[in-house]
Design an enzyme around this catalytic site. Structure first.
Site, mmCIF file in Angstrom:
data_model
loop_
_atom_site.group_PDB
_atom_site.id
_atom_site.type_symbol
_atom_site.label_atom_id
_atom_site.label_comp_id
_atom_site.label_asym_id
_atom_site.label_seq_id
_atom_site.Cartn_x
_atom_site.Cartn_y
_atom_site.Cartn_z
ATOM 1 N N HIS A 21 28.817 -13.803 31.527
ATOM 2 C CA HIS A 21 27.832 -14.545 30.858
ATOM 3 C C HIS A 21 27.369 -15.495 31.719
ATOM 4 C CE1 HIS A 21 30.270 -14.287 26.610
ATOM 5 N NE2 HIS A 21 30.020 -13.184 27.199
ATOM 6 N N GLU B 29 26.727 -18.715 32.287
ATOM 7 C CA GLU B 29 27.320 -19.807 32.925
ATOM 8 C C GLU B 29 28.173 -19.421 34.139
ATOM 9 O OE1 GLU B 29 28.172 -20.528 28.344
ATOM 10 O OE2 GLU B 29 27.481 -18.987 29.702
ATOM 11 N N SER C 45 -3.753 8.895 9.617
ATOM 12 C CA SER C 45 -3.412 7.584 10.122
ATOM 13 C C SER C 45 -3.383 7.300 11.741
ATOM 14 C CB SER C 45 -2.074 7.055 9.692
ATOM 15 O OG SER C 45 -1.230 7.678 10.226
#
Length: 362
Positions: free
Chosen positions: A51, A53, A169
């Site tokens: 993570h 941290e 389209s």
């Protein structure tokens, strides 16, 4: 701007580097600051990896002792794919932690903050909280409701058409907008379209080369997508899911499953799939963010049922006209203007010749 806000803004910028790569985890950024100097930084790079941290503390090394940690989301205090971030913070000797927002994950939600305080670490919560919540809007919905965040993207003309009366389209939006959409596909878990759009346009729905490729989903109640569709030509790069009625799945599902295409049975009523049930099923597959690219019937179903969270309208400076031309949001629509669905926190910007309107519906 006070120093805590300045460093938190920098941490938010770091967190965005993980966009589209951390799902179903949140994007998180972290800075370690000692004596007014940044000595470590990190962000969550990918689900299953360390993570933010832990990365910032590792980057700071011995300089972390006595420092302040700035982190966009409350540090986790539980074992998942990685050890608790609170352990890393406590063991590093960090004396103060500034946090953008609490973790809405019921497994954590305040526990990380409490543990840091119990170890004598000073904390400050809620710095740039609105920005932190916006950054992880998809994660917040997913972790609290177990449903994906739904972004509805539609490319339309100034008069709200997505195709001519003959169904043509290509292309309504400009090249810059199409490139932007391909980039966005690499930041979500899945791209979804309706069966009619899949048949008429025969798209691949791939992200840019080198990007993470999303799962492709077709809402195909009667399983009418031909086996030779372009979507099936690159299954090794990205899987395809066909959401179909339970009757169609039972009758014809084996045809697609023999091609290694997943058929997702969904309840139906009056020929329409239960979109809420479908999204719940996708949530159970850990799909946190789904980009819906039309067509008009699917868009109407999601909007009318309040299942779309966000809209991105790419508006081209063209007028198509025609009563029988396809509109971007079909369905029955409200009887009175008072029944129209408001768009909140709307933003407008340019993309080449087009105008991009974004906003929230929920």
């Amino acid at each position: 701007m006070e120093m805590d806000e300045r460093y938190m803004r920098m941490a938010l910028g770091l967190a965005r580097k993980g966009e589209g790569l951390t799902n179903p985890n949140p994007m998180v950024g972290a800075l370690v600051v000692r004596n007014g100097k940044i000595v470590g930084e990190g962000f969550h790079k990918r689900c299953g990896e360390p993570h933010a941290e832990a990365n910032a503390i590792k980057d700071a090394g011995s300089m972390a002792s006595g420092s302040t940690l700035y982190v966009t989301l409350e540090p986790c205090d539980h074992y998942g794919r990685t050890p608790p971030c609170t352990d890393a913070v406590i063991n590093s000797g960090i004396k103060r932690v500034v946090i953008g927002m609490t973790d809405p994950n019921p497994v954590n939600n305040g526990k990380g903050l409490s543990r840091l305080k119990a170890h004598g670490i000073k904390t400050r919560l809620g710095i740039l909280e609105a920005e932190a919540r916006l950054l992880n809007k998809a994660y917040i919905k997913f972790i609290t409701r177990k449903e994906p965040y739904v972004t509805l993207k539609l490319a339309q003309s100034l008069d709200g058409k997505i195709a001519t009366r003959t169904g043509d389209s290509r292309w309504i939006s400009c090249g810059a907008s199409r490139d932007l959409v391909r980039s966005f596909r690499g930041k979500v878990d899945a791209v979804m379209i309706g069966a009619n759009t899949a048949i008429k346009d025969d798209p691949s729905l791939m992200a840019k080369d080198g990007a993470k490729q999303p799962c492709r989903i077709v809402v195909d109640g009667e399983l009418k997508l031909p086996p030779g569709a372009k979507l099936f030509s690159n299954l090794k790069l990205s899987p395809v899911i066909l959401a179909a009625s339970r009757a169609a799945a039972k009758k014809k599902g084996h045809i697609y499953e023999s091609m290694h295409v997943k058929v997702l049975p969904v309840s139906s009523k009056g020929g329409r799939l239960d979109l809420k049930e479908m999204l719940k099923s996708l949530g159970r597959m850990n799909m946190m963010h789904v980009l819906v690219e039309g067509g008009g019937v699917l868009a109407a179903g999601l909007i009318e049922k309040r299942l779309a969270d966000e809209i991105i309208f790419l508006i081209a400076p063209k007028i198509i006209g025609g009563r029988d031309a396809v509109t971007s949001v079909e369905g029955k629509g409200p009887a009175r203007i008072s029944g129209a669905i408001p768009v909140k926190r709307m933003t407008v910007r340019r993309s080449g010749d087009d105008i991009i309107v974004t906003g929230e519906l929920n």
